[in-house]
Structure formats: C-alpha cells, structure tokens
Enzyme design. Structure first.
Site, short mmCIF file in Angstrom:
data_model
loop_
_atom_site.label_atom_id
_atom_site.label_comp_id
_atom_site.label_asym_id
_atom_site.label_seq_id
_atom_site.Cartn_x
_atom_site.Cartn_y
_atom_site.Cartn_z
N ASP A 10 -26.54 -25.91 -34.32
CA ASP A 10 -25.79 -26.01 -35.57
C ASP A 10 -26.10 -24.79 -36.43
O ASP A 10 -27.25 -24.36 -36.54
CB ASP A 10 -26.17 -27.31 -36.31
N ILE A 11 -25.06 -24.27 -37.06
CA ILE A 11 -25.22 -23.04 -37.85
C ILE A 11 -25.99 -23.28 -39.15
O ILE A 11 -26.59 -22.35 -39.70
CB ILE A 11 -23.82 -22.42 -38.11
N ASN A 26 -20.23 -38.31 -36.70
CA ASN A 26 -19.37 -38.65 -37.83
C ASN A 26 -17.93 -38.76 -37.35
O ASN A 26 -17.45 -37.90 -36.60
CB ASN A 26 -19.48 -37.59 -38.92
N GLU A 32 -16.61 -33.14 -41.04
CA GLU A 32 -16.02 -31.89 -41.55
C GLU A 32 -15.18 -31.19 -40.50
O GLU A 32 -14.19 -30.55 -40.83
CB GLU A 32 -17.14 -30.95 -42.02
N VAL A 33 -15.61 -31.27 -39.24
CA VAL A 33 -14.89 -30.56 -38.18
C VAL A 33 -14.17 -31.59 -37.32
O VAL A 33 -14.81 -32.47 -36.72
CB VAL A 33 -15.86 -29.72 -37.32
N HIS A 41 -18.03 -34.34 -32.11
CA HIS A 41 -19.33 -33.72 -31.87
C HIS A 41 -20.43 -34.73 -32.13
O HIS A 41 -20.34 -35.53 -33.04
CB HIS A 41 -19.54 -32.47 -32.74
N HIS A 67 -24.32 -34.88 -33.16
CA HIS A 67 -25.47 -34.12 -33.67
C HIS A 67 -26.72 -34.65 -32.98
O HIS A 67 -26.95 -35.86 -32.93
CB HIS A 67 -25.66 -34.35 -35.17
P1 AMP Z 1 -19.72 -32.90 -39.41
O1 AMP Z 1 -19.96 -32.96 -40.88
O2 AMP Z 1 -20.31 -34.07 -38.69
O3 AMP Z 1 -18.29 -32.64 -39.08
O4 AMP Z 1 -20.58 -31.66 -38.88
C1 AMP Z 1 -20.06 -30.38 -38.68
C2 AMP Z 1 -21.22 -29.48 -38.37
O5 AMP Z 1 -20.74 -28.29 -37.81
C3 AMP Z 1 -22.07 -29.11 -39.60
O6 AMP Z 1 -23.42 -29.53 -39.40
C4 AMP Z 1 -21.96 -27.58 -39.63
O7 AMP Z 1 -23.14 -26.93 -40.04
C5 AMP Z 1 -21.60 -27.25 -38.19
N1 AMP Z 1 -20.88 -26.00 -37.99
C6 AMP Z 1 -19.78 -25.57 -38.66
N2 AMP Z 1 -19.39 -24.38 -38.17
C7 AMP Z 1 -20.25 -24.07 -37.16
C8 AMP Z 1 -20.37 -22.98 -36.27
N3 AMP Z 1 -19.52 -21.93 -36.30
N4 AMP Z 1 -21.38 -22.97 -35.36
C9 AMP Z 1 -22.25 -24.00 -35.31
N5 AMP Z 1 -22.18 -25.08 -36.13
C10 AMP Z 1 -21.20 -25.11 -37.05
#
Ligand code: AMP
Length: 127
Positions: A35-36, A97, A105-106, A110, A112
C-alpha cells in the site's frame, strides 16, 4: 444485480502496467503489492486480476479458479512475509472495504493485509 466496473480506477491502471507498484507476489489470478500509504509496518493489498468492484461482485461472478487462487494468494503473501500465526508469525488482520459505508476508495476489490505490530481493537468508535 448488475455491477458497473470503472476500468479507469487506479488498480486497473496498475494491472495494465500504466502506473508502477511495489509487487510482493503475483499468481495467475491475483497481484499483491505494498500500500502506498501504509497504516501499519506491513500493509499489503491483494487484488484479483479480473474486473471486480467489490467482494459481492467477485463472489457472484468470478470463476471458482479465480476465487481459489485469490484466497490462496492472500495466505501465500502472509506466509512469504512471515506473518502466519503458529509458524513463528504474530498474525495479521484482513480487511476488505465494500461500498460507501465501508469507506472503499478504490472500486476494484482489494484485501488489505495489516501486520507488524499489535493492531488493537478492530474499529475506533466515532466521537
Ligand atoms: P480502500 O479505502 O479500502 O479503498 O483502500 C484503498 C487503498 O489503496 C488505500 O489504503 C490507499 O493507500 C491505497 N492506494 C491508492 N493508490 C495506490 C497505489 N497507487 N499504490 C498502492 N496503494 C494505493
């Protein structure tokens, strides 16, 4: 239920190689990368390579091969990083999530993997 997948999301771009990632492990149907913005000393994301918005979408439409490979990929990452409890590892937390109340968010499924210190209770109560 119809699931709308946005192929412009950041993980779709990672899967297409359009933006870089820090890969931990790759299998036929899954990719794991750091994770970034880590929330723990170990914070790895595992994603299916297929276009699935969330857990519900994946469970409904992914093949048994994808589901099996993805599930095992999560455990492989934990083993590779020495997190597996009972094998000298101190364990880990999995979090997926799904949807607005979860703060997803994405919009690409995924999981975690969080580890590397005692993580405390599962949720911080608001207020
Ligand atoms: P969520 O809130 O569960 O959708 O988590 C999305 C996660 O993606 C967050 O923890 C971000 O830090 C992570 N994230 C977003 N962009 C990137 C990226 N380019 N590389 C790695 N992790 C990312």
């Amino acid at each position: 239920m119809a699931y709308a997948y946005d192929d412009q999301n950041i993980f779709a771009k990672i899967l297409r190689g359009e933006i870089p990632n820090s890969t931990v492990l790759e299998t036929e149907h899954a990719l794991a990368f750091h994770d970034i913005r880590p929330h723990a000393p170990v914070h790895v994301l595992v994603i299916p390579k297929g276009p699935y918005v969330n857990w519900d979408h994946f469970a409904a439409e992914a093949s048994d091969a994808e589901i099996g490979d993805f599930t095992r990929a999560v455990a492989k990452v934990c083993a590779y990083l020495g997190l597996t409890p009972g094998e000298d590892g101190m364990g880990y937390r999995l979090l997926a999530n799904s949807g607005p109340h979860s703060h997803q968010e994405v919009p690409h499924l995924h999981v975690h993997i969080l580890a590397g210190r005692p993580l405390g209770p599962m949720l911080v109560q608001p207020g």
